[in-house]
Every structure is written in structure tokens, then in C-alpha cells.
Design an enzyme around this catalytic site. Structure first.
Site, PDB file in Angstrom:
ATOM      1  CG  HIS A   1      32.536  38.127  36.669  1.00  0.00           C
ATOM      2  ND1 HIS A   1      33.125  38.727  35.594  1.00  0.00           N
ATOM      3  CD2 HIS A   1      32.922  38.844  37.746  1.00  0.00           C
ATOM      4  CE1 HIS A   1      33.844  39.757  35.991  1.00  0.00           C
ATOM      5  NE2 HIS A   1      33.741  39.861  37.300  1.00  0.00           N
TER       6      HIS A   1
HETATM    7  C1  UD1 Z   1      35.689  39.212  42.257  1.00  0.00           C
HETATM    8  C2  UD1 Z   1      35.686  40.754  42.359  1.00  0.00           C
HETATM    9  C3  UD1 Z   1      35.341  41.343  40.991  1.00  0.00           C
HETATM   10  C4  UD1 Z   1      36.252  40.793  39.909  1.00  0.00           C
HETATM   11  C5  UD1 Z   1      36.176  39.259  39.928  1.00  0.00           C
HETATM   12  C6  UD1 Z   1      37.049  38.617  38.894  1.00  0.00           C
HETATM   13  C7  UD1 Z   1      34.931  41.644  44.539  1.00  0.00           C
HETATM   14  C8  UD1 Z   1      33.834  42.332  45.228  1.00  0.00           C
HETATM   15  N1  UD1 Z   1      34.679  41.229  43.273  1.00  0.00           N
HETATM   16  O1  UD1 Z   1      34.358  38.813  41.964  1.00  0.00           O
HETATM   17  O2  UD1 Z   1      35.514  42.745  41.054  1.00  0.00           O
HETATM   18  O3  UD1 Z   1      35.831  41.269  38.655  1.00  0.00           O
HETATM   19  O4  UD1 Z   1      36.576  38.819  41.238  1.00  0.00           O
HETATM   20  O5  UD1 Z   1      36.849  37.255  38.882  1.00  0.00           O
HETATM   21  O6  UD1 Z   1      35.993  41.484  45.098  1.00  0.00           O
HETATM   22  N2  UD1 Z   1      34.793  31.065  43.267  1.00  0.00           N
HETATM   23  C9  UD1 Z   1      35.345  29.835  43.002  1.00  0.00           C
HETATM   24  N3  UD1 Z   1      36.710  29.768  42.888  1.00  0.00           N
HETATM   25  C10 UD1 Z   1      37.519  30.839  43.022  1.00  0.00           C
HETATM   26  C11 UD1 Z   1      36.928  32.090  43.293  1.00  0.00           C
HETATM   27  C12 UD1 Z   1      35.566  32.182  43.392  1.00  0.00           C
HETATM   28  O7  UD1 Z   1      34.658  28.833  42.867  1.00  0.00           O
HETATM   29  O8  UD1 Z   1      38.742  30.694  42.902  1.00  0.00           O
HETATM   30  C13 UD1 Z   1      33.322  31.169  43.351  1.00  0.00           C
HETATM   31  C14 UD1 Z   1      32.791  31.091  44.742  1.00  0.00           C
HETATM   32  O9  UD1 Z   1      31.608  30.362  44.731  1.00  0.00           O
HETATM   33  C15 UD1 Z   1      32.451  32.512  45.091  1.00  0.00           C
HETATM   34  C16 UD1 Z   1      32.135  33.112  43.741  1.00  0.00           C
HETATM   35  O10 UD1 Z   1      32.923  32.398  42.810  1.00  0.00           O
HETATM   36  O11 UD1 Z   1      31.384  32.603  45.967  1.00  0.00           O
HETATM   37  C17 UD1 Z   1      32.464  34.564  43.689  1.00  0.00           C
HETATM   38  O12 UD1 Z   1      33.814  34.809  44.110  1.00  0.00           O
HETATM   39  P1  UD1 Z   1      34.205  36.220  44.794  1.00  0.00           P
HETATM   40  O13 UD1 Z   1      35.673  36.322  44.956  1.00  0.00           O
HETATM   41  O14 UD1 Z   1      33.364  36.475  45.978  1.00  0.00           O
HETATM   42  O15 UD1 Z   1      33.758  37.279  43.727  1.00  0.00           O
HETATM   43  P2  UD1 Z   1      33.887  37.315  42.155  1.00  0.00           P
HETATM   44  O16 UD1 Z   1      32.521  37.205  41.598  1.00  0.00           O
HETATM   45  O17 UD1 Z   1      34.931  36.381  41.627  1.00  0.00           O
END
Ligand code: UD1
Length: 357
Positions: free
Chosen positions: A204
Site C-alpha cells: 500500500h
Molecule cells: C496510512 C498511513 C500509513 C499506514 C497505513 C496503514 C499516513 C501518512 N499513512 O496510509 O503509514 O501504513 O495507513 O493502512 O498516515 N481508504 C479507504 N478506507 C479507509 C481508509 C482509507 O477507502 O478506511 C482509502 C482512501 O481512498 C484513502 C486511501 O485509502 O485516500 C489512503 O488512506 P490514508 O489514510 O490517506 O493513507 P494510507 O495509505 O491508508
């Protein structure tokens, strides 16, 4: 004493659970659990609260997904209001996510002390958003709980006063030690109809999945590996979206939804190999003695390589294929567990908070 824990995303939950528990046992005072809502899907958040036995959050800031600036700023705006109502004596933050740095910045500006759990880790790669979050959080937090001696060395080198640093070990194993027996009773491998030998994949990191060329190269290689070894891939929402955008087919890989804690630990514990770009999984595989191939150029957890079962693959897809072959043929290193990976780090944190701060 009034303690306020801030959690926001999946990798925080298994770290906060044992700390909350240990503080309760140590009679540390009132504890408040605040969820920023950075992760909000049922299987990225709620299931962990249920399985880990975390109390329901006292509040959820519901920030959701957005660009880094918007997400971080929204957490800061909303948490400032909540903190001014709650007036905690100490805020405890975890790991390296946007919620960690946002909470720490806000607290330090309004004079609330902050303790950072999992401090001092460094990948030395400033293109990683998490590295920036670590650097900023550790510079301004008041108390730094480190998981391993390299954490102390990094902090001292960055000019952090030694009396702020406490080497306590890795809190995540409090949860793993407690729940591994329960996880092992799960029938997830059979439910998924996986053979005895299989590889488990998680990817991811923006550096792997947000760049189409890089994602195609990795997925093509994994699909080739899938000709010889069954592969299961609980797919993170970020990665799922990228793959959907590309309409790219990899028939040798079994995609499943993100798993809860117990099923994911069960899948790790029986895997022939884990291929990942996660931080915590590098550590969990070392603890369980499972070979781990990390598709990253660097790691903030080097002890998993020097002592444990982890190998850095970087972008070298030939090395990935060769390493999987070596593992299948029983020609892979045997790791051991680093010091202080004993499941008692959270008790050490509670002891410091209750008796020394
Ligand atoms: C975040 C953390 C990363 C961690 C990861 C675990 C930061 C900078 N990054 O990254 O260190 O390893 O979490 O998962 O804080 N989304 C969903 N549902 C959710 C959450 C996210 O659909 O419940 C999707 C959204 O489209 C979002 C994307 O995933 O834009 C990324 O989510 P985000 O929380 O921004 O970062 P992660 O890649 O999950």
C-alpha cells in the site's frame, strides 16, 4: 491523572490496546480514547476495536481521507477543540501516521505534554510521508518511548535530550502474544481454500502503488511467482483503487478484502513467505519466524533484517523471484527475536508514566 490516547489508522490500534490495558492495571487514572477517523472502513477500523478488546472511542473526529495537507490540518483543527474541552494531563500518540504528527503539533502549541510510542525509528527516506511524521513528532514530543536501541541512537543524534527517551521495547507484541493462540485457532486458510504452502501479500506504500509503472512491474512479477506458489493478497483500499483505475489482470493472485487482526495474524503465521511493504508486518513475521520479503529500498526497522527473518528487495524483481524460490527450497536464513520483544513493553510504558513522569 487524565490521559488521552490518539489513534487514527489501522497500524495504531494494535499498539494502543496493550498500553491502555497496562495503564488501567497500573491504576494510572482516567483514560480517554480519541479516534481521528483517518481510517473509517469497517475492516480498516471497527473490526480491530472488537477483536483487540479496545474500548469504543470516546469521540471520533471523522476526518476521513484527503490530501496530506487537508487531512493533517483537519485533524489539527478538530483535535484542538476537543483538547480544550477535555484538558488532559498527557496525550499519548502512536507510530508515524498523519494523525500522530497532527495531534502532537496541536498539543505542543497549546501546552499539553505528549508521549510518543514507537519513537526514534528512521528509514532516512524523506520521500516517505511517515518519515516526515516521525521526524517532526520526535522533535517536539515531550516523552519518547523507543522500541529498540537504534531508536535511542537516532534521537540522541538529532539532539533530543536523553532524559526524554525511554527504551521500552516494541508494544505491538503485547497484542500479538495475547492473541496469537486465538488467531491460530482460526480456520482462515481452509476457508480461503489455500494449500499448505502459500505466499501472503500486502502492498500500500505510495512509492509502490501510486506510480503505475512500479505497480505494473510488481504485480507482473507477483503474477509470475503465482504460477509456482499460491498467493493471497488482502488488498488495501488505496491499492484496490489504483488497480481498478488500471484495469490490470493478475489471474494467479487471489484478492481478498483487508482482514481483521486475528485472521491476518493467522494468515501470517502459516504463510510460506510474506511479501510486503508494511512496517509492522516486517516485525510480526520476525516474531513468528516467517520469511518476509520487503518491497522497499529501505526500512525504519533494520533489526528485522540483522536479527530477524526480513530481507529488503527494493525494486529488484529478479531478487524477489529468486528469494521466493530460495524460501520454497528451504534455503533461507533463520531469524531470532530481538531483545525486549517480550510482550511487556506496555507495562514498562505504564511504569514510566505512573512513577517517573
Ligand atoms: C496510512 C498511513 C500509513 C499506514 C497505513 C496503514 C499516513 C501518512 N499513512 O496510509 O503509514 O501504513 O495507513 O493502512 O498516515 N481508504 C479507504 N478506507 C479507509 C481508509 C482509507 O477507502 O478506511 C482509502 C482512501 O481512498 C484513502 C486511501 O485509502 O485516500 C489512503 O488512506 P490514508 O489514510 O490517506 O493513507 P494510507 O495509505 O491508508
Amino acid at each position: 491523572m487524565k490521559l488521552l490516547h490518539v489513534v487514527g489508522a489501522r497500524p495504531n490500534f494494535m499498539k494502543a490496546a496493550p498500553v491502555i490495558d497496562a495503564l488501567k492495571r497500573a491504576d494510572a487514572g482516567t483514560q480517554i480514547l480519541l479516534h481521528t477517523g483517518q481510517h473509517y472502513d469497517e475492516n480498516m477500523s471497527r473490526i480491530f476495536f472488537d477483536e483487540l478488546g479496545l474500548p469504543a472511542p470516546d469521540a471520533n473526529l471523522e476526518v476521513g481521507s484527503a490530501s496530506h495537507a487537508v487531512q493533517t490540518a483537519e485533524i489539527m483543527i478538530r483535535i484542538e477543540q476537543y483538547l480544550s474541552e477535555q484538558k488532559p494531563d498527557l496525550v499519548i500518540v502512536y507510530g508515524d501516521i498523519n494523525s500522530t504528527v497532527a495531534a502532537t503539533l496541536t498539543c505542543t502549541k497549546i501546552g499539553i505534554p505528549v508521549a510518543h510510542v514507537e519513537a526514534g525509528l528512521r528509514s532516512f527516506d524523506r520521500n516517505m510521508p511517515e518519515e516526515i511524521n516521525r521526524l517532526v513528532t520526535d522533535q517536539i514530543a515531550n516523552y519518547l518511548f523507543t522500541p529498540s536501541p537504534d531508536g535511542d541512537e537516532h534521537l540522541l543524534r538529532e539532539g533530543v535530550a536523553s532524559d526524554k527517551i525511554f527504551l521500552v521495547g516494541n508494544v505491538m507484541f503485547g497484542t500479538l502474544v495475547r492473541l496469537l493462540p486465538k488467531a491460530k485457532q482460526r480456520n482462515v486458510r481452509k476457508t480461503l481454500e489455500l494449500p499448505e504452502q502459500y505466499g501472503l501479500i500486502t502492498l500500500h506504500r505510495p512509492s509502490n502503488v501510486d506510480e503505475p509503472d512500479s505497480l505494473v512491474e510488481i504485480m507482473t512479477t507477483l503474477n509470475e511467482i503465482g504460477e509456482d506458489l499460491a498467493l493471497v493478497f488482502p488488498i488495501h483500499p488505496r491499492t484496490r483503487k489504483r488497480l481498478q483505475d488500471m484495469d490490470f489482470k493478475t489471474p494467479n493472485i487471489q484478492f481478498i478484502d483487508p482482514q481483521g487482526y486475528l485472521d491476518f495474524v493467522a494468515l501470517q503465521s502459516e504463510a510460506t513467505v510474506v511479501i510486503t511493504d508494511s512496517g509492522g508486518i516486517q516485525e510480526e513475521t520476525t516474531y513468528m519466524g516467517i520469511p518476509c520479503l520487503t518491497v522497499r529500498e529501505n526500512t525504519e526497522r533494520p533489526i528485522t533484517i540483522t536479527v530477524g527473518t526480513n530481507t529488503l528487495i527494493g525494486k529488484d524483481m529478479q531478487k524477489l523471484k529468486q528469494s521466493v524460490q530460495d524460501i520454497i527450497n528451504g534455503r533461507y536464513k533463520v531469524g531470532k527475536n530481538p531483545d525486549l520483544w517480550d510482550g511487556k513493553a506496555s507495562d514498562r510504558i505504564a511504569d514510566v508514566i505512573v512513577n517517573r513522569l
